[in-house]
Design a protein around this motif. Structure first.
Motif, PDB file in Angstrom:
ATOM      1  N   ARG A 139       0.833  -1.207   0.000  1.00  0.00           N
ATOM      2  CA  ARG A 139       0.000   0.000   0.000  1.00  0.00           C
ATOM      3  C   ARG A 139       0.863   1.250   0.000  1.00  0.00           C
ATOM      4  N   LEU A 140       1.941   1.245   0.795  1.00  0.00           N
ATOM      5  CA  LEU A 140       2.834   2.394   0.836  1.00  0.00           C
ATOM      6  C   LEU A 140       3.491   2.612  -0.524  1.00  0.00           C
ATOM      7  N   CYS A 141       3.960   1.532  -1.152  1.00  0.00           N
ATOM      8  CA  CYS A 141       4.603   1.656  -2.469  1.00  0.00           C
ATOM      9  C   CYS A 141       3.622   2.180  -3.508  1.00  0.00           C
ATOM     10  N   LEU A 142       2.375   1.723  -3.437  1.00  0.00           N
ATOM     11  CA  LEU A 142       1.363   2.194  -4.382  1.00  0.00           C
ATOM     12  C   LEU A 142       1.072   3.678  -4.162  1.00  0.00           C
ATOM     13  N   ARG A 143       0.996   4.096  -2.906  1.00  0.00           N
ATOM     14  CA  ARG A 143       0.750   5.509  -2.610  1.00  0.00           C
ATOM     15  C   ARG A 143       1.912   6.372  -3.078  1.00  0.00           C
ATOM     16  N   ILE A 144       3.135   5.908  -2.865  1.00  0.00           N
ATOM     17  CA  ILE A 144       4.313   6.657  -3.327  1.00  0.00           C
ATOM     18  C   ILE A 144       4.290   6.783  -4.846  1.00  0.00           C
ATOM     19  N   THR A 145       3.957   5.694  -5.535  1.00  0.00           N
ATOM     20  CA  THR A 145       3.935   5.710  -6.993  1.00  0.00           C
ATOM     21  C   THR A 145       2.885   6.671  -7.531  1.00  0.00           C
ATOM     22  N   LEU A 146       1.672   6.605  -6.975  1.00  0.00           N
ATOM     23  CA  LEU A 146       0.600   7.484  -7.443  1.00  0.00           C
ATOM     24  C   LEU A 146       0.898   8.948  -7.135  1.00  0.00           C
ATOM     25  N   THR A 147       1.421   9.215  -5.946  1.00  0.00           N
ATOM     26  CA  THR A 147       1.770  10.594  -5.582  1.00  0.00           C
ATOM     27  C   THR A 147       2.865  11.140  -6.491  1.00  0.00           C
ATOM     28  N   SER A 148       3.844  10.303  -6.798  1.00  0.00           N
ATOM     29  CA  SER A 148       4.926  10.729  -7.686  1.00  0.00           C
ATOM     30  C   SER A 148       4.390  11.045  -9.075  1.00  0.00           C
ATOM     31  N   TRP A 149       3.443  10.231  -9.558  1.00  0.00           N
ATOM     32  CA  TRP A 149       2.855  10.491 -10.874  1.00  0.00           C
ATOM     33  C   TRP A 149       2.154  11.846 -10.899  1.00  0.00           C
ATOM     34  N   VAL A 150       1.454  12.171  -9.835  1.00  0.00           N
ATOM     35  CA  VAL A 150       0.767  13.470  -9.776  1.00  0.00           C
ATOM     36  C   VAL A 150       1.780  14.611  -9.812  1.00  0.00           C
ATOM     37  N   ILE A 151       2.858  14.487  -9.042  1.00  0.00           N
ATOM     38  CA  ILE A 151       3.871  15.547  -8.962  1.00  0.00           C
ATOM     39  C   ILE A 151       4.544  15.759 -10.309  1.00  0.00           C
ATOM     40  N   VAL A 152       5.015  14.681 -10.926  1.00  0.00           N
ATOM     41  CA  VAL A 152       5.755  14.831 -12.182  1.00  0.00           C
ATOM     42  C   VAL A 152       4.833  15.275 -13.316  1.00  0.00           C
ATOM     43  N   SER A 153       3.568  14.873 -13.265  1.00  0.00           N
ATOM     44  CA  SER A 153       2.633  15.294 -14.309  1.00  0.00           C
ATOM     45  C   SER A 153       2.357  16.788 -14.225  1.00  0.00           C
ATOM     46  N   LEU A 154       2.168  17.303 -13.013  1.00  0.00           N
ATOM     47  CA  LEU A 154       1.946  18.734 -12.842  1.00  0.00           C
ATOM     48  C   LEU A 154       3.183  19.527 -13.242  1.00  0.00           C
ATOM     49  N   ASN A 155       4.354  19.012 -12.881  1.00  0.00           N
ATOM     50  CA  ASN A 155       5.600  19.679 -13.253  1.00  0.00           C
ATOM     51  C   ASN A 155       5.769  19.711 -14.768  1.00  0.00           C
ATOM     52  N   SER A 156       5.510  18.584 -15.417  1.00  0.00           N
ATOM     53  CA  SER A 156       5.633  18.525 -16.870  1.00  0.00           C
ATOM     54  C   SER A 156       4.604  19.413 -17.552  1.00  0.00           C
ATOM     55  N   LEU A 157       3.394  19.471 -16.996  1.00  0.00           N
ATOM     56  CA  LEU A 157       2.358  20.323 -17.575  1.00  0.00           C
ATOM     57  C   LEU A 157       2.760  21.793 -17.496  1.00  0.00           C
ATOM     58  N   LEU A 158       3.373  22.187 -16.391  1.00  0.00           N
ATOM     59  CA  LEU A 158       3.823  23.569 -16.234  1.00  0.00           C
ATOM     60  C   LEU A 158       4.851  23.930 -17.302  1.00  0.00           C
ATOM     61  N   TYR A 159       5.845  23.070 -17.506  1.00  0.00           N
ATOM     62  CA  TYR A 159       6.860  23.337 -18.521  1.00  0.00           C
ATOM     63  C   TYR A 159       6.253  23.366 -19.913  1.00  0.00           C
ATOM     64  N   SER A 160       5.359  22.440 -20.196  1.00  0.00           N
ATOM     65  CA  SER A 160       4.757  22.377 -21.530  1.00  0.00           C
ATOM     66  C   SER A 160       3.945  23.629 -21.833  1.00  0.00           C
ATOM     67  N   VAL A 161       3.198  24.109 -20.848  1.00  0.00           N
ATOM     68  CA  VAL A 161       2.401  25.319 -21.045  1.00  0.00           C
ATOM     69  C   VAL A 161       3.303  26.525 -21.282  1.00  0.00           C
ATOM     70  N   LEU A 162       4.396  26.623 -20.535  1.00  0.00           N
ATOM     71  CA  LEU A 162       5.326  27.746 -20.718  1.00  0.00           C
ATOM     72  C   LEU A 162       5.967  27.708 -22.111  1.00  0.00           C
ATOM     73  N   VAL A 163       6.281  26.514 -22.594  1.00  0.00           N
ATOM     74  CA  VAL A 163       6.881  26.401 -23.928  1.00  0.00           C
ATOM     75  C   VAL A 163       5.892  26.849 -24.998  1.00  0.00           C
ATOM     76  N   THR A 164       4.612  26.554 -24.806  1.00  0.00           N
ATOM     77  CA  THR A 164       3.618  26.966 -25.800  1.00  0.00           C
ATOM     78  C   THR A 164       3.479  28.486 -25.888  1.00  0.00           C
ATOM     79  N   HIS A 165       3.936  29.206 -24.881  1.00  0.00           N
ATOM     80  CA  HIS A 165       3.865  30.669 -24.897  1.00  0.00           C
ATOM     81  C   HIS A 165       5.142  31.313 -25.441  1.00  0.00           C
ATOM     82  N   LEU A 166       6.113  30.488 -25.861  1.00  0.00           N
ATOM     83  CA  LEU A 166       7.336  31.041 -26.436  1.00  0.00           C
ATOM     84  C   LEU A 166       7.091  31.519 -27.863  1.00  0.00           C
TER      85      LEU A 166
END
Length: 318
Positions: A139-166
């Motif tokens: 359960r702990l490993c699953l929670r870590i995995t899902l939480t990490s996916w949320v973090i990296v997805s939000l981070n990647s979305l932020l960079y992608s949106v900024l690139v679209t404004h270049l």
């Protein structure tokens, strides 16, 4: 004029690994071979970890997730690059480029988070072995995995949106896929906000797992120093050596690629480093974990024995 140039860029031209036509078949053959080895090796590790009851532990759950990430990471970029290598048409649409950028950054960052989770798993196993299964659970490993996916997805979305404004003043990308560094190089003005994010928020998301890994191995080192049993010392070192090697392969190339001033960028060299962490590292990871891990080798033998008995392929008994 800047706005006009921005709106005219509806597609990008990926220049690939080399512009020399005579070596394109060689590049195609080598990269295709490495890609097939990477996909089959990681798929085999996922299959073994899921099918063998003896590997139904948190450690091998994380290892199977790492193998899945390696398959995803190399598939995001390599098939497209192989098609472009033997084709005169190396065009990728603007929208597809942004989608590729998003998934590449998310999946690439996720690999570091999984390696950090694996370091924590090894730290608990060595420093507090009696309470290992009470602390590290599925359960702990699953929670870590899902939480990490949320973090990296939000981070990647932020960079992608900024690139679209270049504002882009060209559409020829000196790379074989849409990565943030060559796209920033195409910007008409210096993308200060993007560069600041790379060295602040980007460091927090990408490099913080590396510091967590260092801290975990510092604790492991202290625990190993107090071990009086040679057998226990040897077991501790064997369980960590594969993970350490994979960490060095990943973060050596990541630091070389991204965590340096823009004035020192060499896009030709960056393409060579990129092929290392998009193809070579995913290819080596399953080999490192299978060749240096007795439990994985035993699970592979049991799997091949079942396949042989089932008649999947002829051969002698394993």
């Amino acid at each position: 004029m800047a706005t006009k140039n921005r709106t005219e860029v509806t597609e990008f031209v990926l220049l690939g690994l080399s512009s020399r036509p005579e070596i394109q078949p060689v590049i195609f053959g080598i990269v295709l071979a490495m890609y097939l080895v990477a996909v089959m090796g990681n798929a085999l590790l996922v299959t073994v970890a899921c099918s063998d009851p003896k590997l139904h532990t948190p450690m091998y759950f994380l290892l199977s997730q790492l193998s899945f990430i390696d398959i995803f990471l190399t598939t995001i970029t390599v098939p497209q690059m192989l098609v472009h290598t033997l084709s005169k048409n190396r065009i990728i649409s603007y929208n597809c480029c942004m989608i590729q950028l998003f998934f590449f950054m998310a999946v690439g960052s996720m690999e570091g988070h999984l390696l950090a989770a694996m370091a924590y798993d090894r730290c608990v196993a060595i420093c507090d072995p009696l309470r290992y299964f009470a602390i590290v659970s599925h359960r702990l490993c699953l929670r870590i995995t899902l939480t990490s996916w949320v973090i990296v997805s939000l981070n990647s979305l932020l960079y992608s949106v900024l690139v679209t404004h270049l504002t882009f003043c060209g559409n020829q990308v000196t790379h074989f896929f849409c990565d943030i560094t060559p796209l920033l190089q195409l910007s008409c003005t210096r993308p200060v906000v993007n560069e600041m994010l790379i060295f602040t928020e980007g460091v927090a998301v990408v490099v913080s797992p590396f510091f967590f890994i260092l801290g975990s191995y510092a604790r492991i080192g202290i625990a190993i120093a107090h071990m009086h049993s040679v057998a226990a010392l040897r077991k501790a070192l064997s369980t960590c050596s594969s993970h350490i090697l994979v960490v060095l392969l990943l973060y050596g190339s990541v630091i070389r690629m991204y965590l340096r001033p823009s004035s020192s960028y060499d896009l030709d060299q960056d393409r060579q480093v990129a092929i290392f962490y998009t193809v070579v590292t995913p290819m080596l990871n399953p080999l490192i974990y299978s060749l240096r891990n007795q439990e994985v080798k035993g699970a592979l033998r049991r799997l091949f024995r079942k396949l042989w008995i089932s008649g999947w392929f002829p051969g002698k008994e394993w």
